[in-house]
Design an enzyme around this catalytic site. Structure first.
Site, PDB file in Angstrom:
ATOM      1  N   LYS A  36      38.757  24.721  38.289  1.00 34.16           N
ATOM      2  CA  LYS A  36      39.372  25.250  39.517  1.00 34.16           C
ATOM      3  C   LYS A  36      38.875  26.674  39.746  1.00 34.16           C
ATOM      4  O   LYS A  36      38.263  27.275  38.857  1.00 34.16           O
ATOM      5  CB  LYS A  36      40.892  25.219  39.363  1.00 34.16           C
ATOM      6  CG  LYS A  36      41.438  26.076  38.217  1.00 34.16           C
ATOM      7  CD  LYS A  36      42.917  25.794  37.955  1.00 34.16           C
ATOM      8  CE  LYS A  36      43.427  26.606  36.781  1.00 34.16           C
ATOM      9  NZ  LYS A  36      44.791  26.200  36.370  1.00 34.16           N
ATOM     10  N   ARG A 134      57.401  25.295  37.363  1.00 31.94           N
ATOM     11  CA  ARG A 134      56.447  25.534  38.446  1.00 31.94           C
ATOM     12  C   ARG A 134      56.371  24.256  39.267  1.00 31.94           C
ATOM     13  O   ARG A 134      56.958  24.162  40.331  1.00 31.94           O
ATOM     14  CB  ARG A 134      55.096  25.939  37.848  1.00 31.94           C
ATOM     15  CG  ARG A 134      54.094  26.402  38.879  1.00 31.94           C
ATOM     16  CD  ARG A 134      52.829  26.957  38.232  1.00 31.94           C
ATOM     17  NE  ARG A 134      51.995  25.925  37.604  1.00 31.94           N
ATOM     18  CZ  ARG A 134      50.820  26.172  37.050  1.00 31.94           C
ATOM     19  NH1 ARG A 134      50.331  27.399  37.037  1.00 31.94           N
ATOM     20  NH2 ARG A 134      50.113  25.202  36.502  1.00 31.94           N
ATOM     21  N   TYR A 268      37.173  59.382  47.039  1.00 31.65           N
ATOM     22  CA  TYR A 268      38.164  59.566  48.102  1.00 31.65           C
ATOM     23  C   TYR A 268      39.387  60.321  47.597  1.00 31.65           C
ATOM     24  O   TYR A 268      39.823  60.122  46.455  1.00 31.65           O
ATOM     25  CB  TYR A 268      38.633  58.189  48.610  1.00 31.65           C
ATOM     26  CG  TYR A 268      37.604  57.471  49.470  1.00 31.65           C
ATOM     27  CD1 TYR A 268      37.036  58.093  50.580  1.00 31.65           C
ATOM     28  CD2 TYR A 268      37.234  56.161  49.180  1.00 31.65           C
ATOM     29  CE1 TYR A 268      36.107  57.425  51.374  1.00 31.65           C
ATOM     30  CE2 TYR A 268      36.323  55.489  49.966  1.00 31.65           C
ATOM     31  CZ  TYR A 268      35.757  56.131  51.069  1.00 31.65           C
ATOM     32  OH  TYR A 268      34.858  55.468  51.841  1.00 31.65           O
ATOM     33  N   MET A 317      35.727  50.639  48.106  1.00 32.83           N
ATOM     34  CA  MET A 317      35.582  49.225  48.459  1.00 32.83           C
ATOM     35  C   MET A 317      34.318  48.626  47.832  1.00 32.83           C
ATOM     36  O   MET A 317      34.329  47.507  47.326  1.00 32.83           O
ATOM     37  CB  MET A 317      35.525  49.068  49.974  1.00 32.83           C
ATOM     38  CG  MET A 317      35.631  47.626  50.422  1.00 32.83           C
ATOM     39  SD  MET A 317      35.488  47.439  52.201  1.00 32.83           S
ATOM     40  CE  MET A 317      36.988  48.223  52.756  1.00 32.83           C
TER      41      MET A 317
HETATM   42  C1  LIG Z   1      44.682  26.106  34.889  1.00 33.30           C
HETATM   43  C2  LIG Z   1      45.305  24.984  34.134  1.00 33.30           C
HETATM   44  C3  LIG Z   1      44.797  24.588  32.863  1.00 33.30           C
HETATM   45  C4  LIG Z   1      43.721  25.369  32.134  1.00 33.30           C
HETATM   46  O1  LIG Z   1      44.300  26.430  31.399  1.00 33.30           O
HETATM   47  P1  LIG Z   1      43.416  27.376  30.453  1.00 33.30           P
HETATM   48  O2  LIG Z   1      44.426  28.301  29.870  1.00 33.30           O
HETATM   49  O3  LIG Z   1      42.444  28.079  31.339  1.00 33.30           O
HETATM   50  O4  LIG Z   1      42.748  26.515  29.451  1.00 33.30           O
HETATM   51  C5  LIG Z   1      45.318  23.448  32.272  1.00 33.30           C
HETATM   52  N1  LIG Z   1      46.321  22.748  32.871  1.00 33.30           N
HETATM   53  C6  LIG Z   1      46.851  23.116  34.055  1.00 33.30           C
HETATM   54  C7  LIG Z   1      47.957  22.304  34.648  1.00 33.30           C
HETATM   55  C8  LIG Z   1      46.383  24.255  34.718  1.00 33.30           C
HETATM   56  O5  LIG Z   1      46.935  24.631  35.886  1.00 33.30           O
END
Ligand SMILES: *Cc1c(COP(=O)(O)O)cnc(C)c1O
Length: 372
Positions: A36, A134, A268, A317
């Site tokens: 991701k 979550r 700045y 920036m």
């Molecule tokens: C991002 C994520 C992972 C990966 O976690 P890492 O700590 O980067 O290995 C695994 N499972 C879920 C559900 C995630 O959101």
């Protein structure tokens, strides 16, 4: 030597990290690579292709668009979609993404959508909330989940999973053990209830561990693990970091050097006031590149000729200024923001953040160069 700010992506380091993590697993445990957020900023296409060649079983992405981009890059490996939304159902289907069903309403909507399209046996994964609070189903949802699974042919339940909230923190071991117990309880109840109603029901896979889970909770690897940060070279603990190699190295050229007299300022709003003769090097990256303002004011540093140069004044920036008074250097020399010796984790810590945020926040305008 670099002529512009460049993020080098070392695919050999990725191979190394994959092998290190893979070796921690039982032979028949599947490996899901989390790619991701543009492979945590590491260019998803090349990273995914390398991982496919290494034999990775699954990919994980957060949003449908990320999955679509992988499919567009000719990646055929199964993809678990962590955060599906009804607005993306068509995109999920078109790209053969496998959604994580994290609530009963979402599950209902996904079934309705598939039934409307006359689709059967679509691979899905059920997410259980074991304490992160979550996304995920709760034990109270069990009856409805079972009724839904019984009532449709649209779904093929491939896995039941959950996500650990503090697997990197050994002080929180009790919390993690409790998550493991809750998850196992939910899984067992689901499978037993389903098998009582339908003896043909196939046991879905179990998976729980992210990178730190893999490293700290070997008893919870189950049928699959989901690794992100470890693949990129960080283990959330110096002990684990040693086994891994950072895949990304961020470097920038010194564009100009100024000699600043006492009483003069740098950057700045007089962000830095010289109290003694100070030599200042300007580097072409700033908060628009993901190097947030918090790194300024001597919080963060870069490395020039292997010596520490503090980031002085306010981060601009597109530019930072670093103190090179004690360093023999000139315009054109290379500054290391982070590399395998000075990891992103260490720089992140100086700003009270973590490697994940620093790596995923690096902007698109930073040039990426793949090192094979
Ligand atoms: C991002 C994520 C992972 C990966 O976690 P890492 O700590 O980067 O290995 C695994 N499972 C879920 C559900 C995630 O959101």
């Amino acid at each position: 030597m670099v002529t512009e700010t460049t993020l080098f992506i070392d695919l050999e380091a990725l191979v190394h990290n994959y092998r290190v993590l893979r070796q921690k697993l039982h032979n028949d445990t599947k490996f899901l690579a989390v790619i991701k957020a543009a492979a945590y900023g590491h260019t998803p296409g090349p990273v995914a292709k390398k991982l496919v060649a290494l034999g990775v079983d699954y990919f994980g992405v957060a949003y449908a668009l990320e999955g679509q981009e992988l499919r567009a890059a000719q990646v055929d490996t199964p993809i678990l979609l962590l955060h599906p939304m009804p607005a993306h159902f068509e995109q999920i289907l078109q790209n053969k993404l496998e959604p994580s069903l994290y609530s009963v309403p979402l599950m209902r909507q996904w079934i309705d959508f598939l039934e409307y399209k006359n689709i059967v046996d679509y691979p899905v994964h059920l997410k259980f909330n074991s304490g992160l609070n979550r996304l995920g189903m709760s034990t109270q949802d069990l009856d409805q989940i079972i009724t839904l699974l019984q009532s449709t042919k649209a779904l093929k339940l491939l896995s039941v999973f959950s996500h650990l909230g503090a697997s990197d923190d050994l002080q929180a071991e009790e919390f993690t053990q409790n998550q493991i117990a809750q998850y196992e309880h939910f899984y067992k109840a689901l499978v037993e209830n389903m098998q009582a109603k339908n003896p043909e029901f196939q046991r879905p896979w179990q998976h729980l561990c992210n990178t730190s889970g893999v490293l700290n909770y070997p008893q919870a690897h189950y049928d699959m693990v989901r690794c992100g940060i470890g693949l990129y070279g960080y283990g959330n603990d110096p002990k684990h970091d040693k086994l891994l190699k950072p895949v990304a190295q961020l470097k920038a050229p010194i564009l100009q050097i100024h000699h600043v007299a006492p009483g003069q300022s740098v950057g700045y709003n007089h962000g830095f006031m010289a109290t003694q003769p100070t030599v200042v090097a300007s580097l072409p990256l700033g908060h628009a590149d993901g190097l947030h303002r918090i790194f300024g004011q001597q919080n963060g540093c870069v490395w020039i000729n292997n010596q520490r140069a503090e980031i002085i004044g306010n981060v601009c920036m597109d530019m930072i200024m670093v103190d090179v008074t004690q360093i023999d250097c000139q315009a054109g020399d290379t500054a290391v923001i982070f590399d395998s010796e000075h990891g992103a984790q260490d720089l992140a810590q100086t700003a009270g953040t973590i490697s994940y945020e620093l790596l995923t926040g690096l902007s698109k305008r930073i040039k990426r160069e793949i090192v094979f």
